[in-house]
Design an enzyme around this catalytic site. Structure first.
Site, PDB file in Angstrom:
ATOM      1  N   LYS A  66       0.825  -1.211   0.000  1.00  0.00           N
ATOM      2  CA  LYS A  66       0.000   0.000   0.000  1.00  0.00           C
ATOM      3  C   LYS A  66       0.860   1.262   0.000  1.00  0.00           C
ATOM      4  CE  LYS A  66      -3.784   2.431   0.288  1.00  0.00           C
ATOM      5  NZ  LYS A  66      -4.560   2.559  -0.957  1.00  0.00           N
ATOM      6  N   VAL A  67       1.864   1.272   0.839  1.00  0.00           N
ATOM      7  CA  VAL A  67       2.720   2.449   0.930  1.00  0.00           C
ATOM      8  C   VAL A  67       4.065   2.123   0.287  1.00  0.00           C
ATOM      9  CG1 VAL A  67       3.859   4.088   2.467  1.00  0.00           C
ATOM     10  CG2 VAL A  67       1.586   3.200   3.042  1.00  0.00           C
TER      11      VAL A  67
END
Lengths: 355, 355
Positions: free
Chosen positions: B350-351
């Site tokens: 996600k990051v």
């Protein structure tokens, strides 16, 4: 075969440009000193847009100038002219005939901004619209896929940006103006050396004649090279080649890779190349990709399953003028290995006039 | 299923943003009037970079400002900070944590330029680094593929650019500041209407479950939508989806098409959509492509072999906030039709923190 001939003409074209066009480019660069410039705006399409991407990094690295790539459709479709009164505005087009690029330059000139055309056609609408014009002197380009005019565009940009007087904001990144000037003199010989990759390019292409999709990685100065290599692979060899900076690639498209997935990369020695090499090592270790690397550094080349050599000794900021050459040769030989016609890619024409 | 939930949360997120964040955004916009701004520089990666592309057209269309997309590697790899003293500098990141984006904002703030962070994490390094920060208030986004934070980023940009005071250079393209403000109010209902395309999206995706390559066309404001739709197709459904402006597509990549080749297009009513529709008609007539069109205009939808409807009534400059929604739904259902996991695309997180 005009495409192969034009690829091999590149050292001569570069030498001719430095011999005959440099004084005029240096005069254009000197004249920018008298104008207020907060930003550079560049209008270009297709291959010329990749020359614009190179310019984006070069203006930033040498003079700390932000570069905006123009949005020609705002002018051509909506009639909205960007405010360009403290901008240096450059139009790049092989033919000098794409109306959308011409419209940006014409608008900038009406606003009093300094305008420069970079074109292989000194009597074209683009050259006429601009206050100053740089003639690439590359001779007629007959193959539909641009090769010698691309490296000539990069050399013209490098000559222009290197010759611009240093301002307070300039970085010294590429040395003094005199050092930058003499670095350019190494280009023709480096192009000759890069062409010796042809045998390896033909062999690697023959081994990959089934190549129909790949990603092409580059970063910083050589992000332009990744974009241009991918376009050659698309238009000539009908490969779905997707170019990425090493950073953007990790924000999503990484999901495409799997064992044997072809990853092409341009990774010359220097900080950007080292960054790509680190990513490639990870992709090989974690995903067993089929990496093919263009580099002047033997240790980086060793990261690839296959590799194409660049000559050593060019500074990172000039390498893109040369690093596309093994990519052009690989695309040419892949096209031949697939039984396609490198002279006339299907559907497209040499001069594309978009609005 | 968080991805589908998050797609369906978009009207609520947009409504919440307009209710709760608009006053703060309008104050940030008003404050820009006191600063000299010749150019906007935006730093972003991945999906957020597509929000930056939208901003590029919006600043140009409404305020005639040129927009430079930052080259973060010059700061992060080479330590060269662009000169940003007459620039408005914006960093866009869902997580607010990508070091390369933070480094551009930090550099700009040191130089005294106005800096704005647009992020879903108000305590993130990006939000802290910037002088002003816009909180998307989108709630936690759990699926790896960004959806509700993307449309929230576009809405934040539209709110900001629409609220900026008109200067001499402003165009009136989107009406007065009051007219622009009230146009934004139509967004939540338009998002609800766009979600009704889900049935058609599921059917068209099931018919195309073998889709593994395509081009995605957009132009002008909706060029951002084409880029974002292509990224969703890549990261979720493992499709080699290549986004192009209609103009750039004709400068080379056109060589990829053949009968049955999938061409996806975002073509809302208006000048840019009409331009795409003309190209699609030609691609169907000359190359018998499989065209799939997103549009609010039934006549343009009829150009496609398949189509997804958008609600009518939004102005061209706001359409991208809504036009991605049928594309998100198509990508979601194609992923499901292929038996892949829409919640967690392989390999990516996600990051993503790139330098």
């Amino acid at each position: 075969l005009s495409l192969r001939d034009e690829i091999h003409e590149q050292p001569e074209v570069a030498g001719g440009f430095l011999d005959r066009a440099r004084p005029a480019v240096e005069a254009i660069a000197a004249a920018t000193a008298d104008r207020p410039i907060d930003v550079v705006v560049i209008a270009a399409r297709g291959t010329s847009d990749h020359a614009a991407v190179y310019a984006q990094y070069l203006f930033g690295a040498l003079h700390r100038l932000p570069v905006a790539l123009a949005t020609p459709s705002l002018v051509s479709l909506f009639g909205i002219e960007p405010r360009l009164d403290r901008a240096l505005v450059i139009g790049i087009s092989q033919s000098g005939r794409s109306p959308d690029v011409v419209s940006v330059i014409a608008s900038a000139r009406r606003q009093g901004a300094p305008t420069i055309a970079i074109t292989n056609a000194p009597d074209s609408p683009l050259a006429t619209a601009a206050e100053s014009s740089i003639d690439l002197l590359a001779g007629p380009e007959r193959a539909t896929a641009a090769t010698k005019t691309y490296t000539a565009q990069l050399l013209a940009i490098a000559t222009l940006v290197a010759a611009m007087p240093d301002r307070d904001a300039s970085t010294g990144f590429a040395g003094s103006r005199e050092e930058r000037r003499s670095a350019l003199d190494a280009i023709p010989a480096a192009l000759i050396a890069a062409l010796t990759a042809e045998g390896d390019a033909a062999r690697l292409a023959a081994e990959r004649r089934d190549l129909d999709r790949c990603v092409v990685l580059g970063r910083s100065f050589d992000y332009a090279t990744a974009r241009e290599w991918a376009l050659k692979l698309k238009e000539l060899a009908q490969v779905h080649a997707d170019p990425y900076s090493a950073a953007d690639f990790q924000h999503g498209p990484l999901a495409l890779v799997e064992p044997g997935y072809p990853v092409l990369a341009v990774a010359p020695s220097g900080r950007a190349g080292a960054d790509i090499a680190t990513l490639l090592e990870r992709l090989r270790a974690e995903h067993d990709v089929d990496a093919l690397v263009i580099s002047d550094d033997a240790a980086i080349r060793a990261v690839g399953r296959g590799s194409l050599a660049l000559p050593a000794g060019l500074p990172e900021w000039l390498m893109p003028v040369v690093s596309i050459v093994p990519g052009q040769l690989f695309a040419l030989h892949l096209t031949a290995a697939k039984g396609l016609d490198p002279e006339q890619p299907r559907w497209i024409t040499k001069v594309t006039e978009t609005r």
